[in-house]
Motif scaffolding. Structure first.
Motif, PDB file in Angstrom:
ATOM      1  N   ALA A  14      48.730  33.080   9.641  1.00 51.60           N
ATOM      2  CA  ALA A  14      48.895  33.843  10.885  1.00 51.60           C
ATOM      3  C   ALA A  14      47.610  33.774  11.703  1.00 51.60           C
ATOM      4  CB  ALA A  14      49.241  35.291  10.575  1.00 51.60           C
ATOM      5  N   PRO A  15      47.690  33.314  12.964  1.00 50.28           N
ATOM      6  CA  PRO A  15      46.491  33.203  13.789  1.00 50.28           C
ATOM      7  C   PRO A  15      45.994  34.552  14.315  1.00 50.28           C
ATOM      8  CG  PRO A  15      48.405  32.577  15.060  1.00 50.28           C
ATOM      9  CD  PRO A  15      48.881  32.809  13.647  1.00 50.28           C
ATOM     10  N   ALA A  16      46.853  35.570  14.306  1.00 51.66           N
ATOM     11  CA  ALA A  16      46.496  36.890  14.816  1.00 51.66           C
ATOM     12  C   ALA A  16      47.472  37.912  14.249  1.00 51.66           C
ATOM     13  CB  ALA A  16      46.569  36.899  16.349  1.00 51.66           C
ATOM     14  N   ALA A  17      47.085  39.174  14.302  1.00 54.94           N
ATOM     15  CA  ALA A  17      47.987  40.238  13.871  1.00 54.94           C
ATOM     16  C   ALA A  17      49.206  40.243  14.789  1.00 54.94           C
ATOM     17  CB  ALA A  17      47.280  41.588  13.920  1.00 54.94           C
ATOM     18  N   GLY A  18      50.369  40.441  14.218  1.00 52.07           N
ATOM     19  CA  GLY A  18      51.580  40.477  15.023  1.00 52.07           C
ATOM     20  C   GLY A  18      52.829  40.434  14.173  1.00 52.07           C
ATOM     21  N   VAL A  19      53.957  40.272  14.840  1.00 50.08           N
ATOM     22  CA  VAL A  19      55.259  40.187  14.175  1.00 50.08           C
ATOM     23  C   VAL A  19      55.700  38.733  14.180  1.00 50.08           C
ATOM     24  CG1 VAL A  19      57.670  40.940  14.244  1.00 50.08           C
ATOM     25  CG2 VAL A  19      55.837  42.534  14.867  1.00 50.08           C
ATOM     26  N   TYR A  20      56.162  38.258  13.044  1.00 53.33           N
ATOM     27  CA  TYR A  20      56.537  36.858  12.846  1.00 53.33           C
ATOM     28  C   TYR A  20      57.919  36.791  12.198  1.00 53.33           C
ATOM     29  CZ  TYR A  20      51.580  35.856  13.566  1.00 53.33           C
ATOM     30  OH  TYR A  20      50.322  35.755  14.097  1.00 53.33           O
ATOM     31  N   ILE A  21      58.608  35.679  12.415  1.00 56.73           N
ATOM     32  CA  ILE A  21      59.879  35.436  11.749  1.00 56.73           C
ATOM     33  C   ILE A  21      59.774  34.104  10.989  1.00 56.73           C
ATOM     34  CG2 ILE A  21      60.922  34.319  13.768  1.00 56.73           C
ATOM     35  CD1 ILE A  21      63.609  35.633  12.878  1.00 56.73           C
ATOM     36  N   PHE A  22      60.309  34.079   9.763  1.00 57.19           N
ATOM     37  CA  PHE A  22      60.283  32.886   8.915  1.00 57.19           C
ATOM     38  C   PHE A  22      61.658  32.658   8.314  1.00 57.19           C
ATOM     39  CE2 PHE A  22      56.034  34.666   8.815  1.00 57.19           C
ATOM     40  CZ  PHE A  22      55.257  33.568   9.111  1.00 57.19           C
ATOM     41  N   GLY A  23      61.932  31.418   7.990  1.00 63.26           N
ATOM     42  CA  GLY A  23      63.178  31.100   7.313  1.00 63.26           C
ATOM     43  C   GLY A  23      63.022  29.866   6.450  1.00 63.26           C
ATOM     44  N   TYR A  24      63.890  29.754   5.461  1.00 63.83           N
ATOM     45  CA  TYR A  24      63.958  28.522   4.680  1.00 63.83           C
ATOM     46  C   TYR A  24      65.407  28.137   4.456  1.00 63.83           C
ATOM     47  CZ  TYR A  24      64.700  31.390   0.436  1.00 63.83           C
ATOM     48  OH  TYR A  24      65.169  32.284  -0.486  1.00 63.83           O
ATOM     49  N   HIS A  25      65.615  26.854   4.250  1.00 63.43           N
ATOM     50  CA  HIS A  25      66.915  26.253   3.937  1.00 63.43           C
ATOM     51  C   HIS A  25      66.634  25.297   2.792  1.00 63.43           C
ATOM     52  CE1 HIS A  25      70.841  24.283   4.887  1.00 63.43           C
ATOM     53  NE2 HIS A  25      70.223  23.244   4.342  1.00 63.43           N
ATOM     54  N   MET A  26      67.080  25.648   1.588  1.00 63.02           N
ATOM     55  CA  MET A  26      66.796  24.838   0.404  1.00 63.02           C
ATOM     56  C   MET A  26      68.103  24.297  -0.165  1.00 63.02           C
ATOM     57  SD  MET A  26      63.517  25.063   0.323  1.00 63.02           S
ATOM     58  CE  MET A  26      63.069  24.369  -1.248  1.00 63.02           C
ATOM     59  N   TYR A  27      68.225  22.991  -0.175  1.00 62.84           N
ATOM     60  CA  TYR A  27      69.381  22.292  -0.733  1.00 62.84           C
ATOM     61  C   TYR A  27      69.077  22.112  -2.217  1.00 62.84           C
ATOM     62  CZ  TYR A  27      73.195  18.842  -0.870  1.00 62.84           C
ATOM     63  OH  TYR A  27      74.359  18.156  -1.134  1.00 62.84           O
ATOM     64  N   SER A  28      69.661  22.975  -3.046  1.00 59.85           N
ATOM     65  CA  SER A  28      69.317  23.038  -4.467  1.00 59.85           C
ATOM     66  C   SER A  28      70.277  22.253  -5.330  1.00 59.85           C
ATOM     67  CB  SER A  28      69.273  24.498  -4.930  1.00 59.85           C
ATOM     68  OG  SER A  28      68.280  25.206  -4.224  1.00 59.85           O
ATOM     69  N   ASN A  29      69.868  22.032  -6.578  1.00 60.03           N
ATOM     70  CA  ASN A  29      70.603  21.120  -7.438  1.00 60.03           C
ATOM     71  C   ASN A  29      71.717  21.726  -8.267  1.00 60.03           C
ATOM     72  OD1 ASN A  29      68.988  22.528  -9.261  1.00 60.03           O
ATOM     73  ND2 ASN A  29      68.720  20.752 -10.585  1.00 60.03           N
ATOM     74  N   THR A  30      71.909  23.003  -8.212  1.00 56.39           N
ATOM     75  CA  THR A  30      72.916  23.578  -9.094  1.00 56.39           C
ATOM     76  C   THR A  30      73.526  24.843  -8.504  1.00 56.39           C
ATOM     77  OG1 THR A  30      73.342  24.443 -11.303  1.00 56.39           O
ATOM     78  CG2 THR A  30      71.153  24.819 -10.422  1.00 56.39           C
ATOM     79  N   SER A  31      74.764  25.098  -8.835  1.00 56.68           N
ATOM     80  CA  SER A  31      75.414  26.335  -8.394  1.00 56.68           C
ATOM     81  C   SER A  31      75.335  27.403  -9.475  1.00 56.68           C
ATOM     82  CB  SER A  31      76.867  26.059  -8.026  1.00 56.68           C
ATOM     83  OG  SER A  31      77.546  25.540  -9.149  1.00 56.68           O
TER      84      SER A  31
END
Length: 157
Positions: free
Chosen positions: A69-86
């Motif tokens: 984070a370059p400065a104090a504030g509110v941020y949003i993040f996400g991930y999309h992981m194509y995984s190997n097993t159900s």
């Protein structure tokens, strides 16, 4: 930046506070096929697929695989992981400064066939300047398909 002093007060110029919303944003992926990540280890997004971006240069790439984070504030993040097993053997989480987040809700799991599972999560965080956010494995030997997985984020305020 031009800042309001309130009703009846002339606006004044103030120093910008480390950038504005959108001044720091990134999307990183990984080239290649299947990769395995040990429990608690950070996902390596150092070999990007060429489709990403790093506005502001705050994603650390090869060195940390974390966003700083370059400065104090509110941020949003996400991930999309194509995984190997159900079978839920591959799970992922966000971490701030090397501490896993306990996320309640906010995880989408999509099963594709019998051996593949897509896991997605989005989180909104209040960060201090210098805080590091990454994606890491929660269970031993979590696997993901590199060119179909990605991590993204943006400064909101």
């Amino acid at each position: 930046v031009l800042t309001s002093g309130g009703a009846g007060v002339a606006p004044t110029f103030q120093a910008a506070g480390g950038g504005a919303a959108g001044s720091s944003a990134f999307l990183v992926g990984k080239s290649g096929a299947w990769a395995t990540v040990a429990s608690g280890s950070v996902v390596d997004f150092s070999s990007t697929s060429g489709e990403g971006f790093n506005t502001g240069g705050d994603f650390g790439s090869v060195e940390t695989n974390a966003y700083t984070a370059p400065a104090a504030g509110v941020y949003i993040f996400g991930y999309h992981m194509y995984s190997n097993t159900s079978s839920n053997a591959s799970t992922w989480t966000f971490a701030i400064n090397d501490t896993d987040l306990a996320i309640i809700g906010g995880l989408t799991v999509i099963t594709h066939g019998t051996d593949v599972q897509v896991r997605e999560s989005t989180v909104c965080l209040s960060l201090s300047s210098g805080d590091e956010v990454d994606v890491r494995s929660e269970l031993a030997n979590s696997a993901f398909y590199g060119s179909l997985s990605y991590f993204w984020g943006c400064r909101l305020s």
